[in-house]
Enzyme design. Structure first.
Site, short mmCIF file in Angstrom:
data_model
loop_
_atom_site.label_atom_id
_atom_site.label_comp_id
_atom_site.label_asym_id
_atom_site.label_seq_id
_atom_site.Cartn_x
_atom_site.Cartn_y
_atom_site.Cartn_z
N HIS A 75 46.75 36.91 47.31
CA HIS A 75 47.27 38.08 46.61
C HIS A 75 48.30 38.81 47.48
CE1 HIS A 75 44.07 38.81 43.26
NE2 HIS A 75 44.43 37.55 43.36
N TYR A 204 42.72 49.20 41.21
CA TYR A 204 41.88 50.31 41.66
C TYR A 204 42.26 51.51 40.80
CZ TYR A 204 40.70 47.74 45.98
OH TYR A 204 40.24 46.82 46.89
N PRO A 296 32.58 50.32 50.01
CA PRO A 296 33.28 49.07 49.67
C PRO A 296 34.75 49.23 49.25
CG PRO A 296 31.77 49.70 47.91
CD PRO A 296 31.52 50.64 49.04
N LYS A 300 36.31 46.19 53.38
CA LYS A 300 36.40 45.95 54.82
C LYS A 300 35.10 45.40 55.44
CE LYS A 300 40.60 46.94 55.41
NZ LYS A 300 41.38 45.71 55.28
N TYR A 388 45.16 47.75 54.34
CA TYR A 388 44.52 46.87 53.35
C TYR A 388 44.55 45.41 53.81
CZ TYR A 388 42.76 45.43 48.83
OH TYR A 388 41.97 44.92 47.83
C1 PHB Z 1 35.02 42.64 45.08
O1 PHB Z 1 35.71 41.71 44.67
O2 PHB Z 1 33.79 42.63 44.97
C2 PHB Z 1 35.69 43.78 45.74
C3 PHB Z 1 37.06 43.77 45.89
C4 PHB Z 1 37.70 44.83 46.47
C5 PHB Z 1 36.98 45.91 46.92
C6 PHB Z 1 35.61 45.93 46.80
C7 PHB Z 1 34.95 44.86 46.20
O3 PHB Z 1 37.64 46.95 47.47
#
Ligand code: PHB
Ligand code: APR
Length: 395
Positions: A75, A204, A296, A300, A388
């Protein structure tokens, strides 16, 4: 009591313990893993799925990167959704060519378990009552019971890779530990489904009804989350209620494109920032969730565990091959510099994206101003992007 001898006794066969075991094995350092659960239980835990480049590099170094390269999704950006529209953060453009790889932690764990089994290395599953002894000196020991008998492992070092609820951190005298902790006033309700992702990149979303995240495991499997109340129970959330809530928190285009389906897994996780300092006590070393937890947002957790293991494996290799104590002596300090930066980023990103019950109208206005600034300013977007994709090890 039977006695075994090894160089490094590892407590916990999660990602941290397995990765450490693999790296040590490849460097010719003997290790035994002692795990309370069984393999199926460990593979049943659904965790985040975004790997930094340095994590992928370490998995390659451990010889477990083949499936990750074949099946992982590269990505180059993420999307931030607010005010009914999505805004792309060009991770690759803003970081001079870096990217992340979307590949589930379950798969990372499976690859490492397979490699460990193929190498014929010892993992004791169903090990009960693990206890750590003598780590204030040079002859530490681990005892545990298995199938009704008590066993002992004599070793040079113990690696505590047994997660937040493990025995390793709990074995350290409380006075020797400093604990830093923040519990957030909400949880994440997550659903795994065999549906095509709503978009090519992760979304997000900051919405007045609460945060939402659209992630994926592959082009046919999705992982979606909505912010929920701390006291919510999974049973209260039907699949329909989850999909309806997620749809409401997305922009109109994504809401329309969302493909729903039956959930394969559904769970609620609390959010916590936690650090225990230091991470070394004589011949005991903590790594991964045993020493720190991040919320989450930003994914990280696994990357930080890998970063600890990178420092720890190098420290042991230096000790055995160069007779140098430098890596061992600096382990805690080196890990913690990186950990605190990831803690800061995860805390900041969590604060930016969620609805906080206590901040009220001014909190929401300030959040919105920060989001506007973030997507409009190259400097601010770059700060998000470089965190990130993962900060370099030198910083
Ligand atoms: C996930 O794919 O479970 C996931 C992805 C990004 C995040 C948290 C969880 O920031
Ligand atoms: N004895 C033996 N094993 C134990 C004990 C014990 N007393 N206590 C816990 N364990 C095992 C757990 O059963 C688990 O399999 O230690 C393992 C710890 O694994 P994780 O909790 O996954 O921790 P870690 O390997 O540090 O993983 C870090 O994975 O958990 C995510 O969010 C986390 O993404 C991060 C990464």
């Amino acid at each position: 009591m039977t006695t075994q001898r090894t160089q490094v006794a590892i407590i916990g066969a999660g990602p941290a313990g397995l990765l450490l075991g693999q790296l040590l094995h490849r460097a010719g350092i003997a290790n035994i893993i002692v795990e309370r659960q069984d393999g199926a239980y460990i593979l049943g835990r659904i965790r985040a799925g975004v790997l930094e480049q340095t994590t992928c590099d370490l998995l390659d170094e451990a010889g477990v990167g083949a499936r990750l390269h074949a099946d992982g999704l590269v990505h180059h950006g993420i999307e931030l959704c607010f005010g009914g529209a999505r805004h792309r953060i060009d991770l690759t453009g803003l970081t001079g060519g870096k990217h992340v790889t979307v590949y589930g932690q379950t798969e990372v764990t499976r690859d490492m378990m397979d490699a460990r089994a193929a190498a014929g290395l010892t993992t004791v599953y169903h090990a009960k009552d693990a206890a750590l002894h003598g780590f204030d000196g040079d002859t530490p020991r681990v005892t545990y019971s298995h199938a009704g008998a008590v066993h002992e492992i004599r070793c040079d070092f113990i690696a505590g890779c047994d997660g937040y609820h493990g025995v390793s951190r709990a074995s350290v005298p409380p006075a020797a530990l400093s604990i830093f902790e923040k519990v957030y006033p909400f949880g994440w309700l997550g659903v795994l489904a065999d549906t095509p992702p709503v978009a090519h990149e992760l979304i997000y979303s900051n919405h007045e009804r609460g945060f939402a995240l659209c992630s994926m495991r592959s082009t046919t499997r999705t992982r979606y989350y909505v912010q929920c109340a701390l006291h919510d129970k999974v049973e209260q959330w039907s699949d329909t209620a989850f999909w309806d809530e997620l749809r409401l928190r997305l922009d109109p285009q994504a809401a329309q494109a969302l493909v729903t389906g039956p959930s394969i897994e559904k769970s609620i996780a609390p959010l916590r920032s936690f650090v225990a300092e230091p991470m070394r006590f004589g011949t005991l070393f903590l790594a991964g969730d045993a020493a720190h937890i991040v919320p989450p947002t930003g994914a990280k957790g696994l990357n930080l565990a890998a970063s600890d293991v990178r420092f720890l494996s190098r420290a042991f290799i230096e000790h055995y091959t160069e007779r140098s104590r430098a890596g061992i002596d600096h382990y805690s300090e080196r890990c913690l510099r990186r950990i605190w930066k990831a803690e800061r980023f995860s805390w900041w990103f969590t604060g930016l994206m969620h609805r906080f019950p206590e901040t009220g109208a001014i909190g929401q206005k300030l959040q919105r101003a920060e989001l506007d600034y973030l997507v409009g300013s190259t400097a601010a977007s770059t700060a998000l992007a470089e965190n990130y994709v993962g900060l370099p090890f030198e910083v």
